[in-house]
Write a protein that holds these residues in place. Structure first.
Motif, mmCIF file in Angstrom:
data_model
loop_
_atom_site.group_PDB
_atom_site.id
_atom_site.type_symbol
_atom_site.label_atom_id
_atom_site.label_comp_id
_atom_site.label_asym_id
_atom_site.label_seq_id
_atom_site.Cartn_x
_atom_site.Cartn_y
_atom_site.Cartn_z
ATOM 1 N N ILE A 183 0.808 -1.223 0.000
ATOM 2 C CA ILE A 183 0.000 0.000 0.000
ATOM 3 C C ILE A 183 0.837 1.267 0.000
ATOM 4 O O ILE A 183 0.688 2.113 -0.880
ATOM 5 C CB ILE A 183 -0.996 0.024 1.172
ATOM 6 N N GLN A 184 1.705 1.427 0.970
ATOM 7 C CA GLN A 184 2.424 2.698 1.104
ATOM 8 C C GLN A 184 3.251 3.000 -0.132
ATOM 9 O O GLN A 184 3.240 4.107 -0.640
ATOM 10 C CB GLN A 184 3.295 2.715 2.361
ATOM 11 N N LYS A 185 3.970 1.991 -0.621
ATOM 12 C CA LYS A 185 4.809 2.188 -1.801
ATOM 13 C C LYS A 185 3.956 2.553 -3.021
ATOM 14 O O LYS A 185 4.275 3.484 -3.757
ATOM 15 C CB LYS A 185 5.609 0.908 -2.073
ATOM 16 N N THR A 186 2.861 1.830 -3.205
ATOM 17 C CA THR A 186 2.014 2.073 -4.375
ATOM 18 C C THR A 186 1.285 3.404 -4.267
ATOM 19 O O THR A 186 1.196 4.146 -5.249
ATOM 20 C CB THR A 186 1.001 0.926 -4.562
ATOM 21 N N VAL A 187 0.791 3.724 -3.090
ATOM 22 C CA VAL A 187 0.095 4.991 -2.882
ATOM 23 C C VAL A 187 1.028 6.158 -3.182
ATOM 24 O O VAL A 187 0.655 7.103 -3.882
ATOM 25 C CB VAL A 187 -0.461 5.066 -1.445
ATOM 26 N N GLN A 188 2.250 6.083 -2.680
ATOM 27 C CA GLN A 188 3.206 7.157 -2.929
ATOM 28 C C GLN A 188 3.516 7.265 -4.420
ATOM 29 O O GLN A 188 3.564 8.357 -4.972
ATOM 30 C CB GLN A 188 4.494 6.927 -2.133
ATOM 31 N N PHE A 189 3.698 6.115 -5.074
ATOM 32 C CA PHE A 189 3.956 6.130 -6.504
ATOM 33 C C PHE A 189 2.777 6.760 -7.246
ATOM 34 O O PHE A 189 2.977 7.609 -8.121
ATOM 35 C CB PHE A 189 4.198 4.712 -7.044
ATOM 36 N N LEU A 190 1.556 6.347 -6.919
ATOM 37 C CA LEU A 190 0.378 6.883 -7.610
ATOM 38 C C LEU A 190 0.289 8.395 -7.459
ATOM 39 O O LEU A 190 0.069 9.106 -8.446
ATOM 40 C CB LEU A 190 -0.904 6.231 -7.083
ATOM 41 N N GLU A 191 0.440 8.872 -6.247
ATOM 42 C CA GLU A 191 0.335 10.316 -6.029
ATOM 43 C C GLU A 191 1.439 11.069 -6.775
ATOM 44 O O GLU A 191 1.176 12.071 -7.434
ATOM 45 C CB GLU A 191 0.354 10.628 -4.541
ATOM 46 N N ASP A 192 2.669 10.571 -6.690
ATOM 47 C CA ASP A 192 3.790 11.227 -7.379
ATOM 48 C C ASP A 192 3.617 11.157 -8.892
ATOM 49 O O ASP A 192 3.851 12.142 -9.598
ATOM 50 C CB ASP A 192 5.125 10.577 -6.992
ATOM 51 N N TYR A 193 3.216 9.985 -9.373
ATOM 52 C CA TYR A 193 3.134 9.810 -10.819
ATOM 53 C C TYR A 193 1.964 10.575 -11.417
ATOM 54 O O TYR A 193 2.086 11.132 -12.505
ATOM 55 C CB TYR A 193 3.073 8.326 -11.190
ATOM 56 N N VAL A 194 0.843 10.619 -10.711
ATOM 57 C CA VAL A 194 -0.294 11.411 -11.195
ATOM 58 C C VAL A 194 0.126 12.878 -11.270
ATOM 59 O O VAL A 194 -0.173 13.568 -12.253
ATOM 60 C CB VAL A 194 -1.542 11.208 -10.311
ATOM 61 N N ALA A 195 0.836 13.363 -10.261
ATOM 62 C CA ALA A 195 1.297 14.755 -10.278
ATOM 63 C C ALA A 195 2.219 14.999 -11.471
ATOM 64 O O ALA A 195 2.071 15.997 -12.192
ATOM 65 C CB ALA A 195 2.005 15.094 -8.965
ATOM 66 N N LYS A 196 3.149 14.086 -11.725
ATOM 67 C CA LYS A 196 4.054 14.216 -12.862
ATOM 68 C C LYS A 196 3.278 14.168 -14.174
ATOM 69 O O LYS A 196 3.486 14.996 -15.065
ATOM 70 C CB LYS A 196 5.099 13.097 -12.838
ATOM 71 N N HIS A 197 2.389 13.199 -14.284
ATOM 72 C CA HIS A 197 1.614 13.038 -15.515
ATOM 73 C C HIS A 197 0.785 14.289 -15.796
ATOM 74 O O HIS A 197 0.753 14.780 -16.927
ATOM 75 C CB HIS A 197 0.714 11.808 -15.398
ATOM 76 N N PHE A 198 0.139 14.818 -14.777
ATOM 77 C CA PHE A 198 -0.683 16.013 -14.978
ATOM 78 C C PHE A 198 0.185 17.213 -15.351
ATOM 79 O O PHE A 198 -0.196 18.019 -16.199
ATOM 80 C CB PHE A 198 -1.538 16.303 -13.746
ATOM 81 N N ARG A 199 1.367 17.339 -14.744
ATOM 82 C CA ARG A 199 2.287 18.421 -15.142
ATOM 83 C C ARG A 199 2.679 18.272 -16.605
ATOM 84 O O ARG A 199 2.716 19.250 -17.354
ATOM 85 C CB ARG A 199 3.550 18.411 -14.270
ATOM 86 N N ASP A 200 2.975 17.042 -17.018
ATOM 87 C CA ASP A 200 3.345 16.797 -18.412
ATOM 88 C C ASP A 200 2.200 17.173 -19.353
ATOM 89 O O ASP A 200 2.406 17.842 -20.366
ATOM 90 C CB ASP A 200 3.736 15.331 -18.633
ATOM 91 N N GLU A 201 0.994 16.733 -19.027
ATOM 92 C CA GLU A 201 -0.162 17.073 -19.866
ATOM 93 C C GLU A 201 -0.391 18.579 -19.907
ATOM 94 O O GLU A 201 -0.667 19.132 -20.970
ATOM 95 C CB GLU A 201 -1.436 16.396 -19.337
ATOM 96 N N GLU A 202 -0.302 19.215 -18.760
ATOM 97 C CA GLU A 202 -0.526 20.661 -18.712
ATOM 98 C C GLU A 202 0.550 21.400 -19.506
ATOM 99 O O GLU A 202 0.262 22.409 -20.153
ATOM 100 C CB GLU A 202 -0.592 21.141 -17.264
#
Length: 131
Positions: free
Chosen positions: A43-62
């Protein structure tokens, strides 16, 4: 249920599609771990990855949106901001409560929102970028 980047979700933009694949893989890995009774360990590892990666992905899209003068940028950015908040709320509960049926159901609901967004808004963005 496995999340896959099926033809109806492909945007045609290599960066966007590759990042969507990675996001789906992370969610699938967590769901697999939960099904095997190992969810708490992941959980902790995946949750952190999801939050970080979503932030990166959204920055890339923006970044793609501002670079291409995408007219839908304000609404797309507003969705991204709200989604980040919703994901954070959902992952906090998942981290606190563990992989309960309700918490995993809530995570699936958040992923379903993203899938719908990909199917409509991200495909619209990719068409705009392509010209």
């Amino acid at each position: 249920m496995k999340y896959e980047l099926t033809d109806d979700l492909l945007t045609g933009n290599a960066l966007i599609d590759s990042e969507h694949r990675e996001l789906f893989a992370a969610v699938n890995n967590l769901m697999d771990a939960c099904a095997q009774g190992k969810g708490r360990d992941q959980i902790q590892k995946t949750v952190q990855f999801l939050e970080d990666y979503v932030a990166k992905h959204f920055r890339d899209e923006e970044g793609l949106q501002t670079k291409s003068n995408y007219p839908g940028y304000p609404a797309h950015k507003q969705f991204h901001d709200g989604y980040r908040r919703k994901l954070a709320e959902t992952t906090q509960v998942l981290t606190r409560e563990g992989p309960s049926v309700k918490a995993l159901g809530d995570l699936n609901g958040v992923v379903a929102i993203l899938v719908s967004h990909i199917r409509t808004e991200d495909k619209r963005l990719a068409r705009h970028i392509k010209g």
